[in-house]
Design a protein around this motif. Structure first.
Motif, PDB file in Angstrom:
ATOM      1  N   THR A   5       0.832  -1.205   0.000  1.00 23.60           N
ATOM      2  CA  THR A   5       0.000   0.000   0.000  1.00 23.60           C
ATOM      3  C   THR A   5       0.865   1.253   0.000  1.00 23.60           C
ATOM      4  OG1 THR A   5      -1.724  -1.186   1.211  1.00 23.60           O
ATOM      5  CG2 THR A   5      -1.851   1.217   1.191  1.00 23.60           C
ATOM      6  N   VAL A   6       1.947   1.239   0.765  1.00 23.30           N
ATOM      7  CA  VAL A   6       2.865   2.388   0.796  1.00 23.30           C
ATOM      8  C   VAL A   6       3.424   2.648  -0.594  1.00 23.30           C
ATOM      9  CG1 VAL A   6       5.059   3.246   1.703  1.00 23.30           C
ATOM     10  CG2 VAL A   6       3.480   2.041   3.224  1.00 23.30           C
ATOM     11  N   HIS A   7       3.905   1.604  -1.246  1.00 24.27           N
ATOM     12  CA  HIS A   7       4.442   1.750  -2.599  1.00 24.27           C
ATOM     13  C   HIS A   7       3.356   2.213  -3.562  1.00 24.27           C
ATOM     14  CE1 HIS A   7       8.610   0.269  -2.513  1.00 24.27           C
ATOM     15  NE2 HIS A   7       8.220  -0.496  -1.511  1.00 24.27           N
ATOM     16  N   ALA A   8       2.135   1.707  -3.386  1.00 20.45           N
ATOM     17  CA  ALA A   8       1.037   2.067  -4.279  1.00 20.45           C
ATOM     18  C   ALA A   8       0.691   3.549  -4.170  1.00 20.45           C
ATOM     19  CB  ALA A   8      -0.193   1.210  -3.962  1.00 20.45           C
ATOM     20  N   ILE A   9       0.601   4.058  -2.940  1.00 21.40           N
ATOM     21  CA  ILE A   9       0.287   5.475  -2.740  1.00 21.40           C
ATOM     22  C   ILE A   9       1.401   6.352  -3.297  1.00 21.40           C
ATOM     23  CG2 ILE A   9      -0.093   7.271  -1.008  1.00 21.40           C
ATOM     24  CD1 ILE A   9      -1.376   5.121   0.772  1.00 21.40           C
ATOM     25  N   ALA A  10       2.647   5.974  -3.022  1.00 21.21           N
ATOM     26  CA  ALA A  10       3.785   6.736  -3.552  1.00 21.21           C
ATOM     27  C   ALA A  10       3.814   6.687  -5.080  1.00 21.21           C
ATOM     28  CB  ALA A  10       5.088   6.175  -2.985  1.00 21.21           C
ATOM     29  N   GLY A  11       3.470   5.527  -5.653  1.00 19.09           N
ATOM     30  CA  GLY A  11       3.431   5.395  -7.109  1.00 19.09           C
ATOM     31  C   GLY A  11       2.359   6.272  -7.724  1.00 19.09           C
ATOM     32  N   ALA A  12       1.202   6.343  -7.058  1.00 17.22           N
ATOM     33  CA  ALA A  12       0.119   7.208  -7.541  1.00 17.22           C
ATOM     34  C   ALA A  12       0.546   8.667  -7.521  1.00 17.22           C
ATOM     35  CB  ALA A  12      -1.129   7.014  -6.678  1.00 17.22           C
ATOM     36  N   GLY A  13       1.201   9.083  -6.426  1.00 17.51           N
ATOM     37  CA  GLY A  13       1.683  10.461  -6.335  1.00 17.51           C
ATOM     38  C   GLY A  13       2.744  10.767  -7.377  1.00 17.51           C
ATOM     39  N   GLY A  14       3.668   9.830  -7.557  1.00 17.90           N
ATOM     40  CA  GLY A  14       4.705  10.007  -8.567  1.00 17.90           C
ATOM     41  C   GLY A  14       4.130  10.081  -9.971  1.00 17.90           C
ATOM     42  N   GLY A  15       3.085   9.279 -10.215  1.00 21.82           N
ATOM     43  CA  GLY A  15       2.434   9.292 -11.522  1.00 21.82           C
ATOM     44  C   GLY A  15       1.771  10.618 -11.819  1.00 21.82           C
ATOM     45  N   ILE A  16       1.112  11.206 -10.821  1.00 22.68           N
ATOM     46  CA  ILE A  16       0.459  12.502 -11.001  1.00 22.68           C
ATOM     47  C   ILE A  16       1.489  13.578 -11.338  1.00 22.68           C
ATOM     48  CG2 ILE A  16      -0.765  14.352  -9.770  1.00 22.68           C
ATOM     49  CD1 ILE A  16      -2.293  12.154  -8.269  1.00 22.68           C
ATOM     50  N   ILE A  17       2.603  13.571 -10.616  1.00 18.05           N
ATOM     51  CA  ILE A  17       3.660  14.558 -10.860  1.00 18.05           C
ATOM     52  C   ILE A  17       4.228  14.412 -12.268  1.00 18.05           C
ATOM     53  CG2 ILE A  17       5.985  15.275 -10.185  1.00 18.05           C
ATOM     54  CD1 ILE A  17       5.229  14.461  -7.300  1.00 18.05           C
ATOM     55  N   SER A  18       4.576  13.180 -12.642  1.00 17.47           N
ATOM     56  CA  SER A  18       5.192  12.950 -13.951  1.00 17.47           C
ATOM     57  C   SER A  18       4.226  13.239 -15.090  1.00 17.47           C
ATOM     58  CB  SER A  18       5.705  11.506 -14.048  1.00 17.47           C
ATOM     59  OG  SER A  18       4.654  10.573 -13.917  1.00 17.47           O
ATOM     60  N   MET A  19       2.940  12.889 -14.905  1.00 10.38           N
ATOM     61  CA  MET A  19       1.936  13.144 -15.939  1.00 10.38           C
ATOM     62  C   MET A  19       1.722  14.640 -16.142  1.00 10.38           C
ATOM     63  SD  MET A  19      -0.281  11.940 -18.158  1.00 10.38           S
ATOM     64  CE  MET A  19      -0.629  10.219 -17.771  1.00 10.38           C
ATOM     65  N   ALA A  20       1.617  15.374 -15.047  1.00 11.27           N
ATOM     66  CA  ALA A  20       1.391  16.818 -15.135  1.00 11.27           C
ATOM     67  C   ALA A  20       2.547  17.516 -15.847  1.00 11.27           C
ATOM     68  CB  ALA A  20       1.202  17.397 -13.734  1.00 11.27           C
ATOM     69  N   LEU A  21       3.763  17.030 -15.633  1.00 12.02           N
ATOM     70  CA  LEU A  21       4.936  17.657 -16.230  1.00 12.02           C
ATOM     71  C   LEU A  21       5.084  17.361 -17.723  1.00 12.02           C
ATOM     72  CD1 LEU A  21       7.574  17.023 -13.398  1.00 12.02           C
ATOM     73  CD2 LEU A  21       6.579  19.227 -14.057  1.00 12.02           C
ATOM     74  N   THR A  22       4.561  16.238 -18.169  1.00 10.84           N
ATOM     75  CA  THR A  22       4.811  15.810 -19.556  1.00 10.84           C
ATOM     76  C   THR A  22       3.557  15.695 -20.418  1.00 10.84           C
ATOM     77  OG1 THR A  22       4.677  13.448 -18.964  1.00 10.84           O
ATOM     78  CG2 THR A  22       6.837  14.499 -18.781  1.00 10.84           C
ATOM     79  N   TYR A  23       2.396  16.133 -19.924  1.00 17.20           N
ATOM     80  CA  TYR A  23       1.145  15.867 -20.629  1.00 17.20           C
ATOM     81  C   TYR A  23       1.079  16.416 -22.058  1.00 17.20           C
ATOM     82  CZ  TYR A  23      -3.704  14.776 -21.443  1.00 17.20           C
ATOM     83  OH  TYR A  23      -4.859  14.251 -21.976  1.00 17.20           O
ATOM     84  N   PRO A  24       1.594  17.622 -22.345  1.00 20.93           N
ATOM     85  CA  PRO A  24       1.541  18.097 -23.734  1.00 20.93           C
ATOM     86  C   PRO A  24       2.169  17.120 -24.733  1.00 20.93           C
ATOM     87  CG  PRO A  24       2.094  19.908 -22.295  1.00 20.93           C
ATOM     88  CD  PRO A  24       2.122  18.660 -21.445  1.00 20.93           C
ATOM     89  N   LEU A  25       3.235  16.437 -24.327  1.00 27.22           N
ATOM     90  CA  LEU A  25       3.873  15.450 -25.207  1.00 27.22           C
ATOM     91  C   LEU A  25       2.966  14.242 -25.426  1.00 27.22           C
ATOM     92  CD1 LEU A  25       7.509  15.564 -23.783  1.00 27.22           C
ATOM     93  CD2 LEU A  25       6.792  16.306 -26.059  1.00 27.22           C
ATOM     94  N   ILE A  26       2.172  13.903 -24.417  1.00 22.18           N
ATOM     95  CA  ILE A  26       1.225  12.795 -24.555  1.00 22.18           C
ATOM     96  C   ILE A  26       0.149  13.158 -25.572  1.00 22.18           C
ATOM     97  CG2 ILE A  26      -0.535  11.431 -23.358  1.00 22.18           C
ATOM     98  CD1 ILE A  26       1.117  11.725 -20.818  1.00 22.18           C
ATOM     99  N   THR A  27      -0.366  14.393 -25.490  1.00 23.32           N
ATOM    100  CA  THR A  27      -1.376  14.858 -26.443  1.00 23.32           C
ATOM    101  C   THR A  27      -0.843  14.795 -27.868  1.00 23.32           C
ATOM    102  OG1 THR A  27      -2.347  16.356 -24.802  1.00 23.32           O
ATOM    103  CG2 THR A  27      -2.830  16.815 -27.115  1.00 23.32           C
ATOM    104  N   ILE A  28       0.366  15.277 -28.065  1.00 24.31           N
ATOM    105  CA  ILE A  28       0.970  15.305 -29.405  1.00 24.31           C
ATOM    106  C   ILE A  28       1.155  13.893 -29.951  1.00 24.31           C
ATOM    107  CG2 ILE A  28       3.052  15.896 -30.699  1.00 24.31           C
ATOM    108  CD1 ILE A  28       3.391  18.219 -28.627  1.00 24.31           C
TER     109      ILE A  28
END
Length: 297
Positions: A5-28
Motif C-alpha cells: 500500500t505504501v508503494h502504491a500510494i507513492a506510485g500514484a503520487g509520482g504518476g500525477i507529478i510525472s503526468m502533469a509535467l509531460t502531458y503536452p507530449l502525450i497529447t501530441i
C-alpha cells in the motif's frame, strides 16, 4: 498498512507529478498515432507542426485536453500496478528476484492494472484526440456518449492490445530492477540514479512495443463504419496500417512518444522513490501503520 500500500500510494503520487509535467507530449504523440491521412492541410506533419496547429486552433489549453481524466487514470494505474507488483514480490519473498520472477511479478501487476483502468484510458484517448471542430466534452459527458453509442463494452475497446502491452512495464521494470540491483551492490542510489534508470528502462520498453501502442490507441477510438478504417483485432490493425500507410505507419509519433515516455518514467521513478519514505512516515503518524513494521522499501 502493508508495504504494498505504501508503494502504491507513492506510485500514484509520482504518476500525477510525472503526468502533469509531460502531458503536452502525450497529447501530441496520441494525435500523431491516430492520424491516418497526412495529406490534408489540417494534418500534423511532425511533432513541432502539431504543437503549432494545436495552439493556433485550440490555444495552449488544447495541449492539455483530457488532463483531468489522465491524472485520475495515471494515479489509479500506478496505484494498482505498484500494489500488485509489490504484493507479488511479497509472495515470491526474495530480496533479489531472478529475471523470470521479476517478469512474472510485472505480468500479474500489468494484467490486473489493464483490466481495472482500461475504461479511463479509452475516455482519455477519445478526449485528447477529438476532432478540433467537434464540441468540447468533459470526462463524464464523454463516458455518457460512449455508453449511448456503444454500450458499456466500448469502455474495453483496445483491451487486447493493452494486455499485450503488459510487456512494456514487464520490460521496463525488469531492466530497472536489474540495473538497480547492480548499482546497489556498490553504493546507495541517488535521486539522479532513479531518474537515469527510469529513462533507460522506459527507452528499452517503448522502443520494443511501440507498434502495439499505435494499434491500441486506434482501437480505443470510436470504430468507423468503413472497413478500411475499422480494426477488428490486433493483427487486423497491423495488416491495415501496413497496407494503407506502410511500415512507417506503425511508428507515427514515436519521437515525441519516446521523449514523453522517458521523461515520464524518469520523473515517476525519482518521485516514487522519494515519496515512498514520506508516505510510510505519514501513515505511521496517522496511526495507520505500525512503527516497527518490517519494511522492504
Amino acid at each position: 498498512m502493508s508495504d504494498s500500500t505504501v508503494h502504491a500510494i507513492a506510485g500514484a503520487g509520482g504518476g500525477i507529478i510525472s503526468m502533469a509535467l509531460t502531458y503536452p507530449l502525450i497529447t501530441i504523440s496520441s494525435r500523431l498515432q491516430v492520424q491516418k491521412d497526412k495529406s490534408s492541410n489540417e494534418a500534423y506533419q511532425s511533432g513541432l507542426d502539431a504543437v503549432k496547429k494545436i495552439i493556433a486552433k485550440e490555444g495552449i489549453s488544447g495541449l492539455y485536453s483530457g488532463l483531468d481524466s489522465a491524472l485520475f487514470g495515471i494515479s489509479l494505474t500506478n496505484y494498482c500496478y505498484y500494489y500488485f507488483y509489490e504484493f507479488t514480490k511479497g509472495i515470491i519473498n526474495k530480496a533479489h528476484m531472478s529475471t523470470i520472477e521479476s517478469m512474472s511479478a510485472g505480468a500479474v501487476a500489468g494484467a490486473a492494472t489493464v483490466l481495472i483502468t482500461n475504461p479511463i484510458w479509452v475516455i482519455n484517448t477519445r478526449i485528447s484526440t477529438r476532432n478540433i471542430n467537434a464540441r468540447s466534452m468533459g470526462t463524464l459527458e464523454t463516458a455518457a456518449q460512449m455508453i449511448k453509442e456503444g454500450g458499456f463494452r466500448s469502455f474495453w475497446q483496445g483491451v487486447m492490445p493493452a494486455l499485450v502491452l503488459v510487456a512494456n512495464p514487464i520490460i521496463q521494470y525488469t531492466v530497472f530492477e536489474k540495473f538497480k540491483a547492480r548499482i546497489a551492490k556498490s553504493r546507495s542510489l541517488s535521486s539522479f540514479d532513479f531518474f537515469l534508470l527510469g529513462a533507460i528502462s522506459k527507452l528499452a520498453a517503448t522502443g520494443i512495443t511501440y507498434p502495439y501502442i499505435v494499434v491500441k490507441s486506434r482501437m480505443q477510438l470510436k470504430q468507423s463504419d468503413d472497413a478500411k478504417e475499422r480494426y477488428t483485432s490486433i493483427m487486423d490493425g497491423f495488416r491495415k496500417i501496413i497496407k494503407y500507410e506502410g511500415f512507417s505507419g506503425l511508428y507515427k509519433g514515436i519521437s515525441s512518444k519516446i521523449v514523453q515516455s522517458i521523461l515520464t518514467a524518469s520523473f515517476l521513478f525519482m518521485a516514487q522513490a522519494s515519496l515512498v519514505v514520506y508516505v510510510a512516515r505519514l501513515l505511521v503518524n496517522l496511526g495507520l501503520r505500525a512503527k516497527n513494521t518490517q519494511k522492504r522499501i
